[in-house]
Design a protein around this motif. Sequence first.
Motif, PDB file in Angstrom:
ATOM      1  N   ALA A   1       9.517   2.505  -0.830  1.00  9.25           N
ATOM      2  CA  ALA A   1      10.338   3.646  -0.039  1.00  9.25           C
ATOM      3  C   ALA A   1       9.973   4.996  -0.668  1.00  9.25           C
ATOM      4  CB  ALA A   1      11.676   3.536  -0.021  1.00  9.25           C
ATOM      5  N   ASP A   2       9.774   5.006  -2.032  1.00 10.06           N
ATOM      6  CA  ASP A   2       9.412   6.358  -2.416  1.00 10.06           C
ATOM      7  C   ASP A   2       7.969   6.781  -2.242  1.00 10.06           C
ATOM      8  OD1 ASP A   2      12.028   6.577  -3.555  1.00 10.06           O
ATOM      9  OD2 ASP A   2      11.335   5.831  -5.695  1.00 10.06           O
ATOM     10  N   GLY A   3       7.061   5.626  -2.403  1.00  9.69           N
ATOM     11  CA  GLY A   3       5.578   5.835  -2.297  1.00  9.69           C
ATOM     12  C   GLY A   3       5.403   6.273  -0.881  1.00  9.69           C
ATOM     13  N   LEU A   4       5.966   5.648   0.126  1.00 15.10           N
ATOM     14  CA  LEU A   4       6.056   6.109   1.674  1.00 15.10           C
ATOM     15  C   LEU A   4       6.417   7.519   1.895  1.00 15.10           C
ATOM     16  CD1 LEU A   4       5.415   5.493   4.819  1.00 15.10           C
ATOM     17  CD2 LEU A   4       7.882   4.511   4.741  1.00 15.10           C
ATOM     18  N   CYS A   5       7.500   7.783   1.189  1.00 15.59           N
ATOM     19  CA  CYS A   5       8.047   9.219   1.496  1.00 15.59           C
ATOM     20  C   CYS A   5       7.017  10.438   0.903  1.00 15.59           C
ATOM     21  CB  CYS A   5       9.627   9.336   0.876  1.00 15.59           C
ATOM     22  SG  CYS A   5      10.709   8.626   1.617  1.00 15.59           S
ATOM     23  N   LYS A   6       6.250  10.085  -0.269  1.00 14.15           N
ATOM     24  CA  LYS A   6       5.270  10.852  -0.714  1.00 14.15           C
ATOM     25  C   LYS A   6       4.179  10.962   0.319  1.00 14.15           C
ATOM     26  CE  LYS A   6       6.396  10.012  -5.587  1.00 14.15           C
ATOM     27  NZ  LYS A   6       5.550   9.550  -6.986  1.00 14.15           N
ATOM     28  N   LEU A   7       3.992  10.024   1.014  1.00 15.71           N
ATOM     29  CA  LEU A   7       2.809   9.851   1.790  1.00 15.71           C
ATOM     30  C   LEU A   7       3.082  10.589   3.005  1.00 15.71           C
ATOM     31  CD1 LEU A   7      -0.273   8.920   2.352  1.00 15.71           C
ATOM     32  CD2 LEU A   7       0.925   6.976   3.360  1.00 15.71           C
ATOM     33  N   LEU A   8       4.460  10.409   3.545  1.00 14.85           N
ATOM     34  CA  LEU A   8       4.804  11.259   4.706  1.00 14.85           C
ATOM     35  C   LEU A   8       4.830  12.731   4.256  1.00 14.85           C
ATOM     36  CD1 LEU A   8       8.155   9.019   5.845  1.00 14.85           C
ATOM     37  CD2 LEU A   8       5.809   9.162   6.716  1.00 14.85           C
ATOM     38  N   SER A   9       5.477  13.209   3.096  1.00 21.63           N
ATOM     39  CA  SER A   9       5.487  14.653   2.849  1.00 21.63           C
ATOM     40  C   SER A   9       4.058  15.088   2.865  1.00 21.63           C
ATOM     41  CB  SER A   9       5.976  14.635   1.568  1.00 21.63           C
ATOM     42  OG  SER A   9       6.026  16.066   0.947  1.00 21.63           O
ATOM     43  N   GLN A  10       3.124  14.196   2.506  1.00 19.19           N
ATOM     44  CA  GLN A  10       1.789  14.879   2.448  1.00 19.19           C
ATOM     45  C   GLN A  10       1.012  15.047   3.588  1.00 19.19           C
ATOM     46  OE1 GLN A  10      -0.938  12.941  -0.738  1.00 19.19           O
ATOM     47  NE2 GLN A  10      -1.946  12.115   0.945  1.00 19.19           N
ATOM     48  N   ASN A  11       1.409  14.484   4.732  1.00 14.29           N
ATOM     49  CA  ASN A  11       0.998  14.323   6.148  1.00 14.29           C
ATOM     50  C   ASN A  11       2.030  15.199   7.008  1.00 14.29           C
ATOM     51  OD1 ASN A  11      -1.620  12.935   6.379  1.00 14.29           O
ATOM     52  ND2 ASN A  11      -0.292  11.668   4.817  1.00 14.29           N
ATOM     53  N   CYS A  12       3.194  15.853   6.635  1.00 12.92           N
ATOM     54  CA  CYS A  12       4.257  16.106   7.377  1.00 12.92           C
ATOM     55  C   CYS A  12       3.766  17.008   8.552  1.00 12.92           C
ATOM     56  CB  CYS A  12       5.442  16.771   6.484  1.00 12.92           C
ATOM     57  SG  CYS A  12       5.058  18.241   5.767  1.00 12.92           S
TER      58      CYS A  12
ATOM     59  N   LEU B   1       0.879  -1.459   0.030  1.00 14.90           N
ATOM     60  CA  LEU B   1      -0.170   0.031  -0.053  1.00 14.90           C
ATOM     61  C   LEU B   1       0.881   1.426   0.051  1.00 14.90           C
ATOM     62  CD1 LEU B   1      -2.567  -0.816   2.640  1.00 14.90           C
ATOM     63  CD2 LEU B   1      -2.773  -0.951   0.110  1.00 14.90           C
ATOM     64  N   CYS B   2       2.243   1.089   0.397  1.00 16.32           N
ATOM     65  CA  CYS B   2       3.021   2.403   0.181  1.00 16.32           C
ATOM     66  C   CYS B   2       3.523   2.438  -1.118  1.00 16.32           C
ATOM     67  CB  CYS B   2       4.044   1.902   1.014  1.00 16.32           C
ATOM     68  SG  CYS B   2       3.848   1.752   2.853  1.00 16.32           S
ATOM     69  N   VAL B   3       2.548   2.919  -2.003  1.00 16.13           N
ATOM     70  CA  VAL B   3       2.727   3.333  -3.545  1.00 16.13           C
ATOM     71  C   VAL B   3       2.172   4.778  -3.769  1.00 16.13           C
ATOM     72  CG1 VAL B   3       3.366   1.058  -4.376  1.00 16.13           C
ATOM     73  CG2 VAL B   3       0.841   2.088  -4.174  1.00 16.13           C
ATOM     74  N   ALA B   4       2.401   5.448  -5.003  1.00 13.66           N
ATOM     75  CA  ALA B   4       1.964   6.700  -5.154  1.00 13.66           C
ATOM     76  C   ALA B   4       0.601   6.600  -5.240  1.00 13.66           C
ATOM     77  CB  ALA B   4       2.723   7.125  -6.518  1.00 13.66           C
ATOM     78  N   GLU B   5      -0.172   5.773  -5.562  1.00 12.23           N
ATOM     79  CA  GLU B   5      -1.592   5.675  -5.750  1.00 12.23           C
ATOM     80  C   GLU B   5      -2.107   5.753  -4.289  1.00 12.23           C
ATOM     81  OE1 GLU B   5      -5.218   3.042  -7.105  1.00 12.23           O
ATOM     82  OE2 GLU B   5      -3.389   2.130  -7.524  1.00 12.23           O
ATOM     83  N   SER B   6      -1.548   5.558  -3.576  1.00 10.69           N
ATOM     84  CA  SER B   6      -2.141   5.748  -1.979  1.00 10.69           C
ATOM     85  C   SER B   6      -2.374   7.127  -1.499  1.00 10.69           C
ATOM     86  CB  SER B   6      -1.381   4.880  -0.850  1.00 10.69           C
ATOM     87  OG  SER B   6      -1.562   3.342  -1.138  1.00 10.69           O
ATOM     88  N   CYS B   7      -1.116   7.930  -1.771  1.00 10.38           N
ATOM     89  CA  CYS B   7      -1.417   9.317  -1.701  1.00 10.38           C
ATOM     90  C   CYS B   7      -2.637   9.996  -2.401  1.00 10.38           C
ATOM     91  CB  CYS B   7      -0.167   9.994  -2.218  1.00 10.38           C
ATOM     92  SG  CYS B   7       1.600   9.442  -1.489  1.00 10.38           S
TER      93      CYS B   7
END
Length: 476
Positions: free
Chosen positions: A213-224, A185-191
């Motif tokens: 890892a890339d998908g997770l980082c995008k999700l983290l950035s979205q919720n930072c 689930l840690c992919v760009a689509e989840s963002c």
Amino acid sequence: MVNVPSLVSLSIDAVKRELLHKDDLLSHVYELPPELFNSLVKCLPPLALQKLQSEMPFKNYDDYDSTSNDLKNGRKRGRNGNFETAWKALFKLRWPDLVKHVQSVDWQQIYWETHVQNCLDEAAELALLPSFSGCLGEIQISENIMKYIGYVDHMSNSGSDYLKLSYHCQQFGCYARCLRLQNVLCVAESCQLLRNSKLQSLLVRWIRSVEHADGLCKLLSQNCRTLTSLEFVHCKLSSSFMDAICGSLYLRGVETHQIQHFSISTSSFLEMDPVSLAHRLASFLNSGRSLRSLKLCDNHLDWNFAQRVFSTLLDASSGLSSLDLSENNIAGWLSNFNWRSSALLSPSGMTKSLQSLRILNLRGNNLRKDDAGSLRYALVHMPSLEILDLSDNQIEDDGIRSLIPYFTEASRKCCPLTDLNLENCELSSDGVTQLLDVLSTLEMPLNSLSVADNRLGRSIWLSETKRCRNGELDAC
């Protein structure tokens, strides 16, 4: 005799069905007398209750009270309590084992958050299948989950958007505060699916590829701006990944993050040079002004890594309240610390300390008696320490003896040590007897002492029982 349903109950059932399909009745429902309205609220399934509450025209869900005096006076009261009671009942019906663990002031929020988590868990199971090749958002939610929220009548239409994961994330993702995500689930689509979420806590499992890892980082950035707790379990981490995490959590314009609770457990590190990874982690810790708890458990860390982490926290005079380094292999990590150690002094000559640290967990780290001796000097610089766990370390009697001066000194502080765990530490009855002799004389006795799984023999238990009977030791 067959029970005949009342006209009121039949009407309520009809309204329930209409609310799920149409909006025509809403304005009329809001005009119902309080008694009927409250009866309806108690009977609605989650989807109908959600629609009724979200479309309420009254600010703060106000309505006239049901008593005649209040109707005459025109006094209003909030309906929020009625909705909260209904949401709590729905939560208890669906997750009876979880309700006792929830301390919520917003049962609507916790209901839909848990629902979204169930949908994501179910989607992850399907996405992990080798045959899966579609989009996450197109995954259909099971009939069992749909029944719980009241969509039974829609099950015949397999193409309905109501059945898709994307619908549930978009409609109810705004209620998600705390989520657990599998790597798939840690992919760009989840963002995109979780774009309405304001995550405060995130636990991720099995992150092992660059894509995840890339998908997770995008999700983290979205919720930072909202994320305060981040946990990694069964992951493989590298220094570049740690850099990416830092970059995604930094607030715009400043190199600092808002994480309060950071945890890596049962994971491994890809670096051939652990010093490099430790340096990246140190950078993360240095940039965390709000960090309150740090857990690095069961990660095969060595003494060098642990020493660097501890030095970083010490140098920053961290506001950390809980440090867990359990289940690693860090024997020798404090070998440079002693009573005249320069490692405990700042460049200005001031003594460094972890003023706020209350909990230190060093369980299962292959520590020896020499480590206990070094630990004594480090503990002095943790003036607020209350809980110390040294279990599953072979510190032996000599190790305990070297710590006794610290126990004596700590009891005189305003925040003395309260809990001490020494299970399976290769202690003998002589060492424990000496420890008990000292503990029984402390100004502030311990609340809890555990010396289980040591070779103590029968005599120590007789001695300890006598102490308890005499009131010399509060917790035996």
